[in-house]
Design a protein around this motif. Structure first.
Motif, PDB file in Angstrom:
ATOM      1  N   SER A  73       0.807  -1.225   0.000  1.00  0.00           N
ATOM      2  CA  SER A  73       0.000   0.000   0.000  1.00  0.00           C
ATOM      3  C   SER A  73       0.836   1.270   0.000  1.00  0.00           C
ATOM      4  CB  SER A  73      -0.947  -0.002   1.197  1.00  0.00           C
ATOM      5  OG  SER A  73      -0.220  -0.096   2.403  1.00  0.00           O
ATOM      6  N   ALA A  94      -4.404  -6.075  -6.248  1.00  0.00           N
ATOM      7  CA  ALA A  94      -5.144  -4.875  -6.651  1.00  0.00           C
ATOM      8  C   ALA A  94      -5.563  -4.011  -5.468  1.00  0.00           C
ATOM      9  CB  ALA A  94      -6.377  -5.286  -7.453  1.00  0.00           C
ATOM     10  N   ARG A  95      -5.943  -4.623  -4.351  1.00  0.00           N
ATOM     11  CA  ARG A  95      -6.453  -3.819  -3.233  1.00  0.00           C
ATOM     12  C   ARG A  95      -5.384  -2.894  -2.648  1.00  0.00           C
ATOM     13  NH1 ARG A  95     -10.180  -5.894   1.841  1.00  0.00           N
ATOM     14  NH2 ARG A  95     -10.427  -3.848   2.828  1.00  0.00           N
ATOM     15  N   ALA A  97      -2.770  -1.925  -4.087  1.00  0.00           N
ATOM     16  CA  ALA A  97      -2.344  -1.047  -5.182  1.00  0.00           C
ATOM     17  C   ALA A  97      -3.188   0.221  -5.237  1.00  0.00           C
ATOM     18  CB  ALA A  97      -2.404  -1.787  -6.512  1.00  0.00           C
ATOM     19  N   ARG A  98      -4.448   0.151  -4.815  1.00  0.00           N
ATOM     20  CA  ARG A  98      -5.280   1.354  -4.775  1.00  0.00           C
ATOM     21  C   ARG A  98      -4.721   2.366  -3.779  1.00  0.00           C
ATOM     22  NH1 ARG A  98      -9.648  -2.438  -5.327  1.00  0.00           N
ATOM     23  NH2 ARG A  98     -10.041  -2.404  -3.075  1.00  0.00           N
ATOM     24  N   ASP A  99      -4.279   1.878  -2.611  1.00  0.00           N
ATOM     25  CA  ASP A  99      -3.658   2.770  -1.635  1.00  0.00           C
ATOM     26  C   ASP A  99      -2.326   3.299  -2.152  1.00  0.00           C
ATOM     27  OD1 ASP A  99      -5.741   2.422   0.181  1.00  0.00           O
ATOM     28  OD2 ASP A  99      -4.787   0.680   1.105  1.00  0.00           O
ATOM     29  N   LEU A 101      -1.616   3.929  -5.246  1.00  0.00           N
ATOM     30  CA  LEU A 101      -1.943   5.014  -6.175  1.00  0.00           C
ATOM     31  C   LEU A 101      -2.238   6.306  -5.431  1.00  0.00           C
ATOM     32  CD1 LEU A 101      -4.197   3.097  -8.719  1.00  0.00           C
ATOM     33  CD2 LEU A 101      -2.009   4.176  -9.229  1.00  0.00           C
ATOM     34  N   SER A 102      -2.901   6.190  -4.293  1.00  0.00           N
ATOM     35  CA  SER A 102      -3.195   7.373  -3.492  1.00  0.00           C
ATOM     36  C   SER A 102      -1.914   8.002  -2.963  1.00  0.00           C
ATOM     37  CB  SER A 102      -4.123   6.995  -2.330  1.00  0.00           C
ATOM     38  OG  SER A 102      -4.390   8.108  -1.502  1.00  0.00           O
ATOM     39  N   GLU A 105      -0.125  10.170  -5.522  1.00  0.00           N
ATOM     40  CA  GLU A 105      -0.746  11.402  -6.018  1.00  0.00           C
ATOM     41  C   GLU A 105       0.075  12.639  -5.699  1.00  0.00           C
ATOM     42  OE1 GLU A 105      -4.687  11.511  -4.489  1.00  0.00           O
ATOM     43  OE2 GLU A 105      -5.443   9.949  -5.850  1.00  0.00           O
ATOM     44  N   LEU A 114       1.134  -2.116 -11.476  1.00  0.00           N
ATOM     45  CA  LEU A 114       0.371  -3.297 -11.083  1.00  0.00           C
ATOM     46  C   LEU A 114       0.936  -4.477 -11.868  1.00  0.00           C
ATOM     47  CD1 LEU A 114      -1.957  -4.423  -9.401  1.00  0.00           C
ATOM     48  CD2 LEU A 114      -3.491  -3.941 -11.319  1.00  0.00           C
TER      49      LEU A 114
END
Length: 215
Positions: A73, A94-95, A97-99, A101-102, A105, A114
């Motif tokens: 994350s 994937a889960r 990976a969302r963090d 991406l945050s 930012e 990914l």
């Protein structure tokens, strides 16, 4: 052993205690002091290596490129991107990976990918050649093989910073036996410069600093 820290990493006081810290937006609820954020070695294998005084040979700075395998994350790789240059963060799930991406930012030098660290051919078209460091923290069997497969990206004078998790290799074996097997396999492509158990920060983990052998 050394206490030399990369440029952009400092020891600063948070709540009366001296902690490693980098400049950047907080990611995982870590203590902050203005632009500085504490780096928790209990949640970061690389942070533990630095806390224990291992010579990871990271200079820091915009010109230093890093390939981070097992970014999850973004807890550790966000700190790396705070002080290094282009930082490629490989994560398969994937889960988290969302963090990740945050976390990226606010970090223009952090590039989430990914992808599966066991299949470097899937991201070889993105990661630049001759990176200065490969940082590896993957919880899977075959951790030495992952390091060997990703050796292609390292500069001749680059470094592998590997955190070996014994229980991910075989939960039934003595960790020292697991570490011995990892050392033997790594010798196919690396010279180990330094190693240290990461207790008390991480049980049954071995931190390794290595450099690639010449072809």
């Amino acid at each position: 052993m050394t206490d030399a820290l990369p440029d952009g990493v400092e020891r600063r006081r948070f709540d009366g205690a001296e902690r490693l810290a980098t400049r950047g937006e907080p990611v995982y609820g870590e203590p902050t002091d203005r632009e500085w954020r504490a780096w928790n070695p209990d949640r970061s294998k690389l942070g533990a290596m630095l806390e224990l005084g291992m010579d990871v040979d990271l200079a820091g700075g915009d010109d230093e490129t890093v390939l981070y395998l097992g970014a999850a994350s973004g807890t550790t790789v966000s700190h790396v991107a705070d002080f290094a240059g282009p930082t490629y963060a490989v994560e398969f799930a994937a889960r988290p990976a969302r963090d990740l991406l945050s976390a990226a930012e606010s970090r223009p030098r952090l590039f989430p990918l990914l992808a599966d660290a066991r299949k470097p051919e899937t991201y070889a078209h993105v990661v630049e050649a001759d990176v200065d460091a490969v940082v590896q923290d993957v919880a899977t069997r075959g951790q030495a093989r992952v390091a060997l497969e990703n050796r292609r990206f390292l500069a001749d004078d680059g470094r592998l910073l590997l955190a070996v998790k014994a229980r991910s290799e075989d939960v039934t074996r003595d960790p020292e036996d697991v570490f011995a097997d990892v050392r033997e396999e790594l010798a196919e492509g690396y010279e180990i410069l330094e190693e240290e158990r990461l207790e008390p920060h991480h049980a049954d983990h071995l931190g390794i600093v290595a450099r690639p052998l010449g072809e």
